[in-house]
Design a protein around this motif. Structure first.
Motif, PDB file in Angstrom:
ATOM      1  N   ALA A   1       0.819  -1.217   0.000  1.00 21.97           N
ATOM      2  CA  ALA A   1       0.000   0.000   0.000  1.00 21.97           C
ATOM      3  C   ALA A   1       0.849   1.261   0.000  1.00 21.97           C
ATOM      4  O   ALA A   1       0.469   2.272  -0.591  1.00 21.97           O
ATOM      5  CB  ALA A   1      -0.944  -0.001   1.198  1.00 21.97           C
ATOM      6  N   GLN A   2       2.011   1.202   0.646  1.00 24.19           N
ATOM      7  CA  GLN A   2       2.873   2.375   0.700  1.00 24.19           C
ATOM      8  C   GLN A   2       3.333   2.814  -0.687  1.00 24.19           C
ATOM      9  O   GLN A   2       3.667   3.972  -0.895  1.00 24.19           O
ATOM     10  CB  GLN A   2       4.078   2.105   1.594  1.00 24.19           C
ATOM     11  CG  GLN A   2       3.694   2.023   3.060  1.00 24.19           C
ATOM     12  CD  GLN A   2       4.903   1.758   3.920  1.00 24.19           C
ATOM     13  OE1 GLN A   2       5.675   2.670   4.191  1.00 24.19           O
ATOM     14  NE2 GLN A   2       5.072   0.509   4.327  1.00 24.19           N
ATOM     15  N   HIS A   3       3.308   1.899  -1.646  1.00 31.16           N
ATOM     16  CA  HIS A   3       3.688   2.237  -3.018  1.00 31.16           C
ATOM     17  C   HIS A   3       2.646   3.128  -3.697  1.00 31.16           C
ATOM     18  O   HIS A   3       2.904   3.659  -4.774  1.00 31.16           O
ATOM     19  CB  HIS A   3       3.919   0.971  -3.844  1.00 31.16           C
ATOM     20  CG  HIS A   3       5.152   0.222  -3.434  1.00 31.16           C
ATOM     21  ND1 HIS A   3       6.425   0.660  -3.724  1.00 31.16           N
ATOM     22  CD2 HIS A   3       5.300  -0.920  -2.712  1.00 31.16           C
ATOM     23  CE1 HIS A   3       7.307  -0.187  -3.225  1.00 31.16           C
ATOM     24  NE2 HIS A   3       6.655  -1.152  -2.603  1.00 31.16           N
ATOM     25  N   LEU A   4       1.488   3.292  -3.072  1.00 32.15           N
ATOM     26  CA  LEU A   4       0.470   4.191  -3.625  1.00 32.15           C
ATOM     27  C   LEU A   4       0.697   5.651  -3.213  1.00 32.15           C
ATOM     28  O   LEU A   4      -0.047   6.534  -3.632  1.00 32.15           O
ATOM     29  CB  LEU A   4      -0.931   3.743  -3.203  1.00 32.15           C
ATOM     30  CG  LEU A   4      -1.431   2.460  -3.865  1.00 32.15           C
ATOM     31  CD1 LEU A   4      -2.812   2.094  -3.330  1.00 32.15           C
ATOM     32  CD2 LEU A   4      -1.480   2.611  -5.370  1.00 32.15           C
ATOM     33  N   THR A   5       1.715   5.905  -2.398  1.00 29.72           N
ATOM     34  CA  THR A   5       2.045   7.287  -2.050  1.00 29.72           C
ATOM     35  C   THR A   5       2.342   8.063  -3.325  1.00 29.72           C
ATOM     36  O   THR A   5       3.019   7.565  -4.222  1.00 29.72           O
ATOM     37  CB  THR A   5       3.257   7.332  -1.098  1.00 29.72           C
ATOM     38  OG1 THR A   5       2.859   6.769   0.158  1.00 29.72           O
ATOM     39  CG2 THR A   5       3.738   8.752  -0.856  1.00 29.72           C
ATOM     40  N   ASN A   6       1.811   9.272  -3.394  1.00 26.73           N
ATOM     41  CA  ASN A   6       1.908  10.186  -4.537  1.00 26.73           C
ATOM     42  C   ASN A   6       1.023   9.789  -5.712  1.00 26.73           C
ATOM     43  O   ASN A   6       1.076  10.426  -6.760  1.00 26.73           O
ATOM     44  CB  ASN A   6       3.355  10.380  -5.008  1.00 26.73           C
ATOM     45  CG  ASN A   6       4.154  11.187  -4.017  1.00 26.73           C
ATOM     46  OD1 ASN A   6       3.623  12.092  -3.376  1.00 26.73           O
ATOM     47  ND2 ASN A   6       5.420  10.859  -3.867  1.00 26.73           N
ATOM     48  N   THR A   7       0.194   8.766  -5.550  1.00 23.41           N
ATOM     49  CA  THR A   7      -0.794   8.440  -6.572  1.00 23.41           C
ATOM     50  C   THR A   7      -1.910   9.469  -6.486  1.00 23.41           C
ATOM     51  O   THR A   7      -2.464   9.701  -5.410  1.00 23.41           O
ATOM     52  CB  THR A   7      -1.384   7.025  -6.350  1.00 23.41           C
ATOM     53  OG1 THR A   7      -0.331   6.078  -6.458  1.00 23.41           O
ATOM     54  CG2 THR A   7      -2.485   6.718  -7.339  1.00 23.41           C
ATOM     55  N   VAL A   8      -2.243  10.084  -7.600  1.00 21.39           N
ATOM     56  CA  VAL A   8      -3.325  11.076  -7.604  1.00 21.39           C
ATOM     57  C   VAL A   8      -4.644  10.321  -7.627  1.00 21.39           C
ATOM     58  O   VAL A   8      -4.913   9.528  -8.539  1.00 21.39           O
ATOM     59  CB  VAL A   8      -3.210  12.041  -8.798  1.00 21.39           C
ATOM     60  CG1 VAL A   8      -4.408  12.985  -8.827  1.00 21.39           C
ATOM     61  CG2 VAL A   8      -1.912  12.825  -8.708  1.00 21.39           C
ATOM     62  N   PHE A   9      -5.452  10.557  -6.598  1.00 15.18           N
ATOM     63  CA  PHE A   9      -6.763   9.929  -6.471  1.00 15.18           C
ATOM     64  C   PHE A   9      -7.791  11.048  -6.389  1.00 15.18           C
ATOM     65  O   PHE A   9      -7.747  11.866  -5.481  1.00 15.18           O
ATOM     66  CB  PHE A   9      -6.807   9.041  -5.225  1.00 15.18           C
ATOM     67  CG  PHE A   9      -8.075   8.255  -5.081  1.00 15.18           C
ATOM     68  CD1 PHE A   9      -8.381   7.235  -5.960  1.00 15.18           C
ATOM     69  CD2 PHE A   9      -8.971   8.549  -4.078  1.00 15.18           C
ATOM     70  CE1 PHE A   9      -9.545   6.514  -5.835  1.00 15.18           C
ATOM     71  CE2 PHE A   9     -10.140   7.834  -3.935  1.00 15.18           C
ATOM     72  CZ  PHE A   9     -10.426   6.811  -4.823  1.00 15.18           C
ATOM     73  N   ILE A  10      -8.663  11.115  -7.342  1.00 11.28           N
ATOM     74  CA  ILE A  10      -9.636  12.176  -7.556  1.00 11.28           C
ATOM     75  C   ILE A  10      -8.879  13.459  -7.916  1.00 11.28           C
ATOM     76  O   ILE A  10      -8.639  13.707  -9.076  1.00 11.28           O
ATOM     77  CB  ILE A  10     -10.633  12.344  -6.401  1.00 11.28           C
ATOM     78  CG1 ILE A  10     -11.381  11.020  -6.191  1.00 11.28           C
ATOM     79  CG2 ILE A  10     -11.599  13.485  -6.677  1.00 11.28           C
ATOM     80  CD1 ILE A  10     -12.387  11.022  -5.089  1.00 11.28           C
ATOM     81  N   ASP A  11      -8.467  14.252  -6.923  1.00  6.16           N
ATOM     82  CA  ASP A  11      -7.743  15.484  -7.250  1.00  6.16           C
ATOM     83  C   ASP A  11      -6.562  15.749  -6.320  1.00  6.16           C
ATOM     84  O   ASP A  11      -6.042  16.841  -6.262  1.00  6.16           O
ATOM     85  CB  ASP A  11      -8.703  16.682  -7.225  1.00  6.16           C
ATOM     86  CG  ASP A  11      -9.342  16.901  -5.860  1.00  6.16           C
ATOM     87  OD1 ASP A  11      -9.166  16.051  -4.966  1.00  6.16           O
ATOM     88  OD2 ASP A  11     -10.029  17.920  -5.674  1.00  6.16           O
ATOM     89  N   ARG A  12      -6.138  14.721  -5.568  1.00  2.00           N
ATOM     90  CA  ARG A  12      -5.055  14.889  -4.597  1.00  2.00           C
ATOM     91  C   ARG A  12      -4.068  13.727  -4.673  1.00  2.00           C
ATOM     92  O   ARG A  12      -4.452  12.592  -4.922  1.00  2.00           O
ATOM     93  CB  ARG A  12      -5.608  14.920  -3.167  1.00  2.00           C
ATOM     94  CG  ARG A  12      -6.684  15.942  -2.903  1.00  2.00           C
ATOM     95  CD  ARG A  12      -6.095  17.183  -2.287  1.00  2.00           C
ATOM     96  NE  ARG A  12      -7.100  18.182  -2.030  1.00  2.00           N
ATOM     97  CZ  ARG A  12      -7.567  18.484  -0.841  1.00  2.00           C
ATOM     98  NH1 ARG A  12      -7.149  17.840   0.219  1.00  2.00           N
ATOM     99  NH2 ARG A  12      -8.462  19.441  -0.706  1.00  2.00           N
ATOM    100  N   ALA A  13      -2.804  14.023  -4.407  1.00  2.00           N
ATOM    101  CA  ALA A  13      -1.783  12.985  -4.310  1.00  2.00           C
ATOM    102  C   ALA A  13      -1.838  12.390  -2.901  1.00  2.00           C
ATOM    103  O   ALA A  13      -1.639  13.094  -1.915  1.00  2.00           O
ATOM    104  CB  ALA A  13      -0.405  13.560  -4.589  1.00  2.00           C
ATOM    105  N   LEU A  14      -2.130  11.101  -2.802  1.00  3.57           N
ATOM    106  CA  LEU A  14      -2.267  10.436  -1.506  1.00  3.57           C
ATOM    107  C   LEU A  14      -0.917  10.256  -0.831  1.00  3.57           C
ATOM    108  O   LEU A  14       0.106  10.094  -1.496  1.00  3.57           O
ATOM    109  CB  LEU A  14      -2.915   9.063  -1.684  1.00  3.57           C
ATOM    110  CG  LEU A  14      -4.305   9.027  -2.299  1.00  3.57           C
ATOM    111  CD1 LEU A  14      -4.759   7.589  -2.467  1.00  3.57           C
ATOM    112  CD2 LEU A  14      -5.295   9.811  -1.460  1.00  3.57           C
ATOM    113  N   ILE A  15      -0.944  10.255   0.491  1.00  4.15           N
ATOM    114  CA  ILE A  15       0.238   9.952   1.298  1.00  4.15           C
ATOM    115  C   ILE A  15      -0.135   8.750   2.164  1.00  4.15           C
ATOM    116  O   ILE A  15      -1.053   8.829   2.984  1.00  4.15           O
ATOM    117  CB  ILE A  15       0.649  11.150   2.172  1.00  4.15           C
ATOM    118  CG1 ILE A  15       0.952  12.361   1.280  1.00  4.15           C
ATOM    119  CG2 ILE A  15       1.845  10.787   3.048  1.00  4.15           C
ATOM    120  CD1 ILE A  15       1.050  13.661   2.032  1.00  4.15           C
ATOM    121  N   VAL A  16       0.561   7.639   1.962  1.00  5.74           N
ATOM    122  CA  VAL A  16       0.233   6.386   2.651  1.00  5.74           C
ATOM    123  C   VAL A  16       1.402   5.982   3.544  1.00  5.74           C
ATOM    124  O   VAL A  16       2.530   5.816   3.075  1.00  5.74           O
ATOM    125  CB  VAL A  16      -0.046   5.258   1.629  1.00  5.74           C
ATOM    126  CG1 VAL A  16      -0.441   3.971   2.347  1.00  5.74           C
ATOM    127  CG2 VAL A  16      -1.128   5.671   0.640  1.00  5.74           C
TER     128      VAL A  16
END
Length: 109
Positions: A63-78
């Motif tokens: 899941a940590q590899h999803l950090t900086n993935t843009v989801f809707i309109d924001r880059a997630l921090i996991v």
């Protein structure tokens, strides 16, 4: 310390619990998911925080590899969440008491 919980910050205010569940379910079975503020919050929301508890702790690393993935309109921090209790799983006073050293209590008669 190994954990089976992740904390996801910078979640879009328009994201729902169901959308977050769909996103992270690809990584493994989800035991519990909480989005704060909740979907039913009457207050205006500028950002949300999501906590996901996986059945398999190995999903946390993935899941940590999803950090900086843009989801809707924001880059997630996991990041892994290593607290004792899953957020919202116990009364707030009980959660606060767990963090107070045992010798801090003063008893009055």
């Amino acid at each position: 310390m190994a954990t089976d919980i992740i904390q996801v910050t910078n979640v879009s205010p328009s994201a729902t619990s169901e959308q977050m569940k769909t996103l992270f379910a690809f990584l493994g079975k989800i035991d519990e998911l909480r989005l704060f503020p909740s979907d039913e919050s009457p207050l205006p929301v500028t950002s949300r925080v999501c906590f996901v508890k996986f059945h398999d702790p190995d999903a946390v690393g993935v899941a940590q590899h999803l950090t900086n993935t843009v989801f809707i309109d924001r880059a997630l921090i996991v990041v892994p969440y290593t607290e004792v209790l899953f957020p919202g799983s116990a009364r707030p006073i009980y959660q606060a008491l767990l963090k107070i050293p045992p010798n801090s209590f003063a008893f009055c008669s």
